[in-house]
Each structure stands twice: as structure tokens, then as C-alpha cells.
Design a protein around this motif. Structure first.
Motif, PDB file in Angstrom:
ATOM      1  N   ASN A   1       0.830  -1.209   0.000  1.00  0.00           N
ATOM      2  CA  ASN A   1       0.000   0.000   0.000  1.00  0.00           C
ATOM      3  C   ASN A   1       0.866   1.262   0.000  1.00  0.00           C
ATOM      4  O   ASN A   1       0.548   2.248  -0.683  1.00  0.00           O
ATOM      5  CB  ASN A   1      -0.922   0.000   1.213  1.00  0.00           C
TER       6      ASN A   1
ATOM      7  N   TYR B   1      -7.558   6.997  -1.912  1.00  0.00           N
ATOM      8  CA  TYR B   1      -8.116   5.788  -1.322  1.00  0.00           C
ATOM      9  C   TYR B   1      -8.827   4.905  -2.343  1.00  0.00           C
ATOM     10  O   TYR B   1      -9.180   3.760  -2.020  1.00  0.00           O
ATOM     11  CB  TYR B   1      -9.050   6.141  -0.170  1.00  0.00           C
TER      12      TYR B   1
ATOM     13  N   ARG C   1      -7.827   0.892  -1.376  1.00  0.00           N
ATOM     14  CA  ARG C   1      -8.881   0.024  -0.848  1.00  0.00           C
ATOM     15  C   ARG C   1      -9.296  -1.007  -1.895  1.00  0.00           C
ATOM     16  O   ARG C   1      -9.226  -0.764  -3.098  1.00  0.00           O
ATOM     17  CB  ARG C   1     -10.095   0.855  -0.438  1.00  0.00           C
ATOM     18  N   ASN C   2      -9.750  -2.155  -1.405  1.00  0.00           N
ATOM     19  CA  ASN C   2     -10.309  -3.158  -2.300  1.00  0.00           C
ATOM     20  C   ASN C   2     -11.679  -2.698  -2.793  1.00  0.00           C
ATOM     21  O   ASN C   2     -12.353  -1.897  -2.143  1.00  0.00           O
ATOM     22  CB  ASN C   2     -10.445  -4.494  -1.577  1.00  0.00           C
TER      23      ASN C   2
ATOM     24  N   SER D   1     -14.751  -2.500  -0.635  1.00  0.00           N
ATOM     25  CA  SER D   1     -14.873  -1.421   0.353  1.00  0.00           C
ATOM     26  C   SER D   1     -15.281  -0.092  -0.280  1.00  0.00           C
ATOM     27  O   SER D   1     -15.417   0.903   0.431  1.00  0.00           O
ATOM     28  CB  SER D   1     -13.539  -1.233   1.094  1.00  0.00           C
ATOM     29  N   LEU D   2     -15.467  -0.075  -1.588  1.00  0.00           N
ATOM     30  CA  LEU D   2     -15.803   1.162  -2.288  1.00  0.00           C
ATOM     31  C   LEU D   2     -17.284   1.214  -2.631  1.00  0.00           C
ATOM     32  O   LEU D   2     -17.942   0.175  -2.774  1.00  0.00           O
ATOM     33  CB  LEU D   2     -14.975   1.274  -3.577  1.00  0.00           C
TER      34      LEU D   2
ATOM     35  N   THR E   1      -5.977  -7.947   5.339  1.00  0.00           N
ATOM     36  CA  THR E   1      -6.987  -6.992   5.776  1.00  0.00           C
ATOM     37  C   THR E   1      -7.686  -7.590   6.975  1.00  0.00           C
ATOM     38  O   THR E   1      -7.697  -8.796   7.180  1.00  0.00           O
ATOM     39  CB  THR E   1      -8.033  -6.730   4.662  1.00  0.00           C
TER      40      THR E   1
END
Length: 340
Positions: free
Chosen positions: A155, A177, A181-182, A185-186, A293
Motif C-alpha cells: 500500500n 483511497y 482500498r479493495n 470497500s468502495l 486486511t
């Protein structure tokens, strides 16, 4: 006349002390003192008493797999936390992050019936100090790099690539972000924005794809040889990407290649031994703590670290690694149990 419901010289009932010690596991001592309308000095006094009593009863005879991680506030007052990764208990907190911290842990470990030679797995970051300390004081331990730290380095590399490209490309403004982020998660709008940016052939998009491939190596590799080949190809891709942060990441992975590969699949093949059932069982039980995660070693660090810093502030304790000593407070108000 000693009262049966109070400890001599305490000023509190045993029931109150038991409740306060339990609450101290979840609240800073200052906050707890405000709620009780009491000074934190008196709280720390009996909390430290019960910690000392609990520490005398600790027995680490069966500990074979541990996690070591360091944490600090604003880069100062660094501490190292050691956890039993099978029982999910914090067993030691000591100041510093150099080889001497492992030595201090080893001495405390032996004082509680632990046998350093019986420790077979140590999960930690890529610190050279930890590596040296483990080699000297835990001679039979196999050092492994946990997934959390591997993902964190990935990251950081993606973030550096995004910042470098963002200086000259306005399309990357306020998209940090999206790349870190995966997609799970969006939001839908963020996923659509990310996919539109990916079609622009951005350097940051390539770096993000490398991070996602690294996650796939952990998630999908079925054998050690498959994981080895996939990670080797990923490192080669990074080295030829003309992205300096990703090239630095590839060099880091290559220096710790074997310790990263260890947790991607069964350990018995890697060790080249057919009699590694015990290590395989330990490795399987560690997997839930070493995800890139969610729960990771850092999650075991947060609570004892907060308690430690509160005690340092209260006592004015100054760490002196050269002395090899730590305060009597030990590891926290109780032996903390953290379920996976």
C-alpha cells in the motif's frame, strides 16, 4: 482489624477493584478515573498490584508460535509487543525495537517457564533488528513475515506512485483511497470512477494492479511451488515497471522471499520434511491472525500499547534499553485474551 472484603491498605473493596481492573482493559485509566470521580494515581496503584500478581502466575511452557510487532506514537517512545498467536494472548511488552528487545523478552520468557528453544514460529515485520534478535535468542524459530506487513508495504508503494504521478496529472486529485482500498470497500460510484481512471493507462493504475496480484498470490496459491512462481513473476513485473516505488518493493520482497512465501500455503513442503504436522497445524491456526486486511498482528498491539503509554505518562518512566530493565507494570492490567 483486617476487613475480609478489602485488601489491606487499598481503600477500596475487593469487588470494586475487580470491576475497575476489568474496565481498565477497555478504557484509558484517565477516562475511567473521571467516570469514577477518583484520581488515576489511586487506580494505577491497585491495577499495577494485580498485574504483578497475575504475572507471577503466568506459565509459558507450551508457547511455540509468537508474533512480535513494534508501535510508537509520532515515531517516539517505541515499544515492542509479543503475543502468543495460538492462544491469542499478549505475553510481553518491552521498550525499544532493536535486538535487545528480543533478549529482554527471552529472559522474561524463561522466568515464566518458557523455553526459547521450543519456539518454532515467529511472525514479525521485516525489521533487521528483530531478525538479528530472533537468530540469537530464539535459535530454533522459523521467522515469517505476516501478511499484514506485506500488504502495508504494498500500500505504501502504491501511495508513493500515486503521489509522484499526481503532481503532474490532475485526474488523480482526491483519488488516494480509490487505489488503496479493495473494490468491496468502495461505493458503486467510487468503483466506476476507479475503472474509468484505469482505462487511462495511468502509472498508479498499474501499481494498484500489482498490489491486487499480490493479494491473489495469497488467496489463490495452492502449493508452495505455485506461490513461489507467482511471486517471482510479480517481482519481475515490478522490476520492469519503470515505477521506482514498485521496484523498491520488489527488492524488499526478494530479500525476504522465503519468509513471505511461508504463509501462502502449506509449510511442510517448504521445510522439505514429511514430518511437519505440528508446524502445519500451527501455520493453519495462525492464518486467521495474519490476513492482509482485517485482523492482524497490529490488532494485538493496540490495547497493550495504549495501556503502556498511559502508565509511562503517569510514572514519568523513561525507557533505558541499555539497562535491560522494564517497569514492574508488565504487560497491562490483565493477560488480555483476543479472539480471532
Amino acid at each position: 482489624v483486617p476487613a475480609p472484603w478489602a485488601r489491606p491498605g487499598s481503600g477500596f473493596t475487593l469487588l470494586f477493584e475487580a470491576w475497575a481492573v476489568e474496565m481498565a482493559r477497555h478504557l484509558p485509566a484517565g477516562t475511567l478515573a473521571e467516570q469514577l470521580d477518583e484520581t488515576d494515581t489511586r487506580l494505577w496503584r491497585f491495577i499495577a498490584h494485580y498485574v504483578d500478581e497475575a504475572r507471577r502466575l503466568e506459565d509459558y511452557m507450551g508457547v511455540e508460535a509468537i508474533g512480535i510487532d513494534e508501535t510508537s506514537r509520532r515515531g517516539r517512545n517505541c515499544i515492542t509487543v509479543v503475543a502468543d498467536l495460538v492462544e491469542h494472548d499478549v505475553i510481553n511488552v518491552t521498550p525499544g525495537k532493536d535486538p535487545a528487545t528480543v533478549e529482554r523478552f527471552s529472559r522474561d520468557f524463561m522466568d515464566h517457564n518458557g523455553v526459547p528453544e521450543y519456539v518454532r514460529l515467529v511472525a514479525c515485520d521485516m525489521s533487521l533488528g528483530f531478525r538479528k534478535g530472533i537468530r540469537e535468542h530464539l535459535p530454533h524459530a522459523r521467522r515469517i513475515v505476516d501478511r499484514f506487513h506485506v500488504a502495508r508495504h504494498a500500500n505504501e508503494a502504491v501511495d508513493k506512485a500515486g503521489k509522484t504521478e499526481g503532481r503532474s496529472n490532475p485526474l488523480l486529485k482526491r483519488t488516494k483511497y480509490l487505489w488503496l482500498r479493495n473494490e468491496e470497500s468502495l461505493t458503486e460510484l467510487q468503483v466506476e470512477t476507479k475503472r474509468n481512471l484505469t482505462r487511462q493507462r495511468l502509472k498508479t493504475g498499474r501499481a494498484c494492479r500489482m498490489r491486487e496480484v499480490l493479494q491473489d498470490v495469497y488467496a489463490d496459491s495452492r502449493t508452495p511451488s505455485e506461490a513461489w512462481v507467482r511471486l517471482h513473476r510479480l517481482c519481475s513485473w515490478m522490476m520492469h515497471s519503470r515505477l521506482e516505488p514498485m521496484k523498491e518493493l520488489a527488492r524488499l520482497f526478494r530479500r525476504h522471499f522465503a519468509t513471505i512465501i511461508y504463509l501462502t500455503c502449506g509449510s511442510s513442503h517448504i521445510n522439505g520434511s514429511s514430518d511437519c504436522d505440528a508446524q502445519e497445524q500451527l501455520r493453519a491456526r495462525l492464518d486467521c491472525l495474519l490476513e492482509p486486511t482485517g485482523a492482524g498482528i497490529d490488532d494485538l498491539v493496540d490495547t497493550p500499547a495504549g495501556i503502556w503509554w498511559g502508565f509511562r505518562w503517569h510514572t514519568g518512566f523513561q525507557a533505558n534499553p541499555a539497562s535491560g530493565t522494564a517497569p514492574d507494570f508488565g504487560v497491562g492490567p490483565v493477560r488480555m485474551s483476543i479472539d480471532c
